[in-house]
Design a protein around this motif. Structure first.
Motif, short mmCIF file in Angstrom:
data_model
loop_
_atom_site.label_atom_id
_atom_site.label_comp_id
_atom_site.label_asym_id
_atom_site.label_seq_id
_atom_site.Cartn_x
_atom_site.Cartn_y
_atom_site.Cartn_z
N LYS A 518 -43.55 2.02 -51.09
CA LYS A 518 -44.52 1.82 -50.09
C LYS A 518 -44.27 2.16 -48.58
O LYS A 518 -44.93 2.22 -47.64
N TYR A 519 -42.83 2.59 -48.65
CA TYR A 519 -42.37 3.18 -47.28
C TYR A 519 -42.04 4.50 -47.18
O TYR A 519 -41.02 5.01 -46.39
N GLY A 520 -42.91 5.41 -47.76
CA GLY A 520 -42.72 6.84 -47.63
C GLY A 520 -41.79 7.48 -48.52
O GLY A 520 -40.84 7.99 -48.24
N ALA A 521 -42.09 7.47 -49.73
CA ALA A 521 -41.45 7.95 -50.95
C ALA A 521 -41.97 9.62 -51.00
O ALA A 521 -43.19 9.73 -51.14
N PRO A 522 -40.84 10.58 -51.07
CA PRO A 522 -41.29 11.91 -51.09
C PRO A 522 -41.60 12.51 -52.65
O PRO A 522 -41.16 11.68 -53.47
N PRO A 523 -42.29 13.24 -52.96
CA PRO A 523 -42.33 13.91 -54.30
C PRO A 523 -40.72 14.17 -54.87
O PRO A 523 -39.97 14.68 -53.85
N HIS A 524 -40.59 13.74 -56.03
CA HIS A 524 -39.20 14.25 -56.28
C HIS A 524 -38.95 14.28 -57.96
O HIS A 524 -39.98 14.11 -58.63
N ALA A 525 -38.10 14.73 -58.32
CA ALA A 525 -37.92 15.19 -59.72
C ALA A 525 -36.36 15.29 -59.90
O ALA A 525 -35.66 15.51 -59.07
N GLY A 526 -35.84 15.15 -61.23
CA GLY A 526 -34.56 15.23 -61.41
C GLY A 526 -34.38 15.78 -62.78
O GLY A 526 -35.16 15.97 -63.59
N ILE A 527 -32.90 15.38 -63.15
CA ILE A 527 -32.57 15.97 -64.60
C ILE A 527 -30.96 15.34 -64.65
O ILE A 527 -30.38 15.19 -63.96
#
Lengths: 585, 585
Positions: A518-527
């Motif tokens: 809710k406090y400004g999550a950026p698009p992200h991805a991982g491995i």
């Protein structure tokens, strides 16, 4: 320092130098007038020579020496009369002037040689002796070298190595946690992380942008041959990226590792959708070192009166090249192989494609030569090939054919350990149905994002929703996997709902993450890559145990230190715990 | 990728380039005709500008924006009319053409600024927001940079980074272990390592020669302000070395870190025997940034009829330069300060050295001006100085004077955080007597080697035996410690005996190590640095908490994820455990 040089560094250029070496006695050869000692350390072996006439003092000491004694030896470097080109110090030897026993050694329980006479159990118990063997130590050195290469690559790409906590919180989702009782918080427990998943997502929300860690993870699972209760991951996460950015970055890492440690140039990795991997290879981790793809021949073979096929959901075939000469016995062995519980097939139909263009099959009663010709065309079989056919439930049959394909690949020596064929398997299903619990489970984990174009299926046909999830597969082994993450708190709530979490359960277990969204999550991805597995593949080994300094056995025991073990009653009292052991009946 | 550039990289050379940035809204300034947005990511801040007349579409979006919103912004780089030399992108700005809200944000519970308005508890709960602040993130980046520098240095010196197990065995010696119940081995437990001590010694026996690891360790201790239940060590061991080899290598590492991360050249580290540190600094971790040494003035002050001193075992003094002007109130405050339970002194005697050569003391009744002149000479006091005197039991008084010395150093601003003065404290006692258990404990740990010249005292006067043990101390903080190890199984058995282990206890707990010594153990020695502490010192911080991404509070709780927490009954059942919580009375 107990030495001026190591046992691996002296060369012709050092001749006439006075040196002091220290190490382990690998071998003693007493040739009467001369005695030769091979002195070993991590860096190599150096030959020491004692001329018995000239040095009585040393000669006396020699009588006390035995294999694996630790000694310090002083002498002069000289050219060997008979050189040994197999070792790097093979041109020189040390004419000994002094020798000192630093520590004697009992006879080791197995030989400290590349091919030891010690069995697995003995070598595990005396792991510190097993680690003296070049082959074992080299695996661990390769591991260190690879870890260093991983760090160099990721540091260059501006990833921040960040440690996440080991004492975290137990979550019932997924595999079983190891838990750790808290003394200061009575009746409460930490859990050891199965992965730093939520922490790396929080680091993205914290704006770290690129995170990695080479990190221990823990799973309290029943151990199979190649599982360890503690294992190591290369764990990564990136913000403001899409799937292809992650794949590019980690394809780059993998290529870099091949180049740095094996000096291999690997071409671009193909992308294969999960559905294609399942249909053509019967596996979500296809070994693409060889073809022998699975063919769906259901339409071709049905309707000829062979009940097994006619009633089957799916009939599939592979074509084993040049195997038409397989004997009755070999075919029976294959049939028995697929009938084993691990594969669980009911049987195996074969068609031999003879050199003269005729066919011989185990179902000749039902199928004419023309019929079999159609089969051969359908699977692309040529004369001299062998067609192997299985039928039944679609998924199970594909999987069994996938196993058979690997077995045939092995028999035909198509799976060379020195050839590496990586690929990305993509577009995994988001959810998989679990018969036991009668609900959908997350195929990857509950934070994986559905493909935007499939989101509308979440309500109508959840099993059909594809995820932005991907695996790195090399030679049929899953090396790593990851996904684009959900970064929207409503979508995350929907996912938990689909996975059968009540709002309250979701809040208790992952409230802090949904709150963070809710406090400004950026698009992200991982491995995350399985580091043990990656190293063992690079080392050409079948087991991860050989690339772990102090592994545990299949019961989760460290037989060297004899752990786990009982603890003192006071320890349990302090933790407000009682053993609750049922009497064996 | 959601961006073409980061928020930290655009410069004048990029003017007229079309760019896409993504990040967090740090600040919005609406100046009527123009609106400025500061867009923030890990790499910096870039100013976005919207000209309201020319771009109505963007202007409409602006009304929705708030602090910490995650946005993607497209536009053209242009030169700023009023440049900002405080930030690296201060010469340019982006004339916005498009803006997209990737994720909205609720108003954060505290300001995301270097000087935040958030208190400790709130910042711990929302650690992912606290980590957005530059100051906090920079600490973590420094940590990563230091870890990388450590690895570079040690890899260069041929150390092999080797992972040791996290699930090991509980040993009652030393601090309290965290234990982990084993499901597969009913009634048995693993323990989390307090350090990889025995494993690194086994690696030396295995011939690895040089080992290191940056590794998590665990201690279930009652937490003081600067303790964490999990902490990180730089853990190292070397074979075929003596004490000076270890100190040289790790002095080299420390200098390398100062140079690489702070660009400081540090001179050779002095060596100070433990006894000297205790006598002159009242501490085994002396802060040598300033002098103000402790003087033993027992002989000088006794025999003048002052009962307190005459009956004291020890009377010591420090000379605080230029403090003769301390007021009555200041002196009372100092007296109260030493009487606090943490110091535990009974009182404080002072002597003011007046500018005219006369003295004024709190014991003028017992001592003449001539007597006090002798005191001043004994401590090297000059006119204008203040002599502070304490008396009593020797060890306690030295320790109290040591604390007082530090306090005076702080008051006189002699402890500059930007000055670093490392030293090696050496020749620690091997054993220390424990009043509570009425036996000797290992001061370092039971594997530490006594100094060969002191071994004969083991039977006659064990407390006098010095160890080949050493600590690295910087600015009064113990950064690391280590020792030369015992590598002989008989000497190790003797040590266990002196420490009150029965042969059976020693065998149960450390049998595998003593057994390993029998198969050719090389001389070896090692050291471990507290990595959290080292980083916090380099960052100029007082607490290690600020260099840990997700720290726990003083009750061992992670308040962000709310851990530890209760676990499901089934989990306990599977582990054959029951809670045994006493009713509070």
């Amino acid at each position: 320092m107990f030495r001026t040089h190591t046992c691996g560094e002296l060369r012709m250029a050092d001749v006439n130098t006075e040196v002091t070496l220290a190490g382990w006695v690998q071998r003693i050869r007493d040739l009467g007038a001369m005695t030769f000692i091979d002195l070993r350390d991590r860096y190599g072996i150096t030959q020491l020579v004692v001329d018995e006439e000239t040095n009585e003092l040393v000669t006396t000491k020699l009588t006390e020496l035995g294999r694996e004694f630790v000694i310090q030896a002083k002498g002069t470097v000289r050219e060997r009369s008979s050189k040994n080109s197999n070792i790097e110090t093979g041109e020189i030897e040390i004419a000994l002037s002094e020798i000192q026993i630093l520590n004697p050694a009992e006879l080791p329980p197995f030989t400290i040689q590349d091919n030891t006479d010690g069995g697995d159990d003995l070598r595990m118990k005396y792991r510190y002796l097993d680690l003296r063997r070049n082959t074992v130590r080299e695996n661990l050195i390769l591991r260190a070298k690879m870890a260093h290469a991983v760090r160099s690559y990721l540091n260059d790409k501006k990833f921040i190595e960040t440690e996440t906590p080991v004492l975290i919180k137990s979550t019932p989702e997924g595999a079983r946690d190891f838990i750790v009782p808290s003394r200061m918080n009575e009746g409460e427990f930490y859990a050891l992380p199965q992965s730093p998943q939520v922490f790396k997502q929080l680091l993205m929300i914290a704006g770290f942008d690129r995170y990695y860690q080479i990190v221990k993870c823990f799973r309290d699972e029943d151990l199979r041959a190649d599982r360890q209760p503690e294992f190591t991951q290369i764990d990564c996460e990136m913000a403001f990226v899409e799937q292809k950015d992650v794949l590019e970055t980690f394809e780059g890492l993998t290529k870099f590792l091949f180049k740095e440690t094996l000096n291999l140039e690997i071409k671009e990795f193909p992308w294969m959708p999960y559905s294609e991997a399942m249909e053509k290879y019967g596996s979500d981790k296809p070994d693409i070192r060889f073809e022998m793809l699975i063919n769906d021949i259901s339409e071709t073979v049905k309707g000829k009166g062979f009940g097994v096929f006619d009633s089957a959901e799916f009939i599939g075939a592979i074509c084993a090249p040049n195997c038409a000469t397989y004997s009755r016995k070999q075919l029976d062995q294959l049939t028995n192989w697929v009938k084993r519980p691990q594969i669980g097939a009911k049987g195996l139909v074969y068609v031999k494609c003879n050199d003269d263009g005729s066919f011989k099959s185990s179902v000749d009663k039902f199928y004419s030569q023309d019929d079999l010709k159609q089969w051969a065309d359908a699977v692309g079989a040529k004369p001299h090939d062998l067609i192997l056919v299985m039928s039944g439930d679609r998924d199970k049959t594909l999987s069994a054919l996938g196993e058979l394909r690997l077995e045939m690949g092995t028999q035909l020596e198509l799976r060379d350990k020195n050839i590496f064929k990586p690929l990305w398997v993509v577009d995994f299903p988001l959810l998989e149905w679990n018969e036991e619990t009668q609900r959908f489970h997350a195929m990857h984990h509950p934070f994986t994002a559905p493909k935007p174009e499939d989101v509308h299926l979440l309500d109508t046909d959840p099993g059909k929703v594809r995820a932005n999830a991907y695996d790195l597969v090399i030679n049929g082994v899953e090396i790593g996997g990851g996904s684009v993450r959900i970064y929207n708190s409503e979508l995350q709530a929907t996912m938990f709902d689909k996975l059968g979490f009540t709002t309250e359960e979701a809040q208790t277990q992952f409230g802090f993450l949904m709150n963070a969204f809710k406090y400004g999550a950026p698009p992200h991805a991982g491995i995350a890559f399985g580091f043990d597995r990656l190293v063992s593949m690079f080392a050409g080994l079948d087991s991860i145990r050989d690339v772990i300094a102090f592994p545990k056995n299949n019961s989760g025991r460290d037989v060297m230190i004899d752990s786990p073990s009982p603890v003192a009653q006071e320890q349990l009292d302090e933790l407000s715990l009682k053993l609750n052991i049922k009497e064996k009946e």
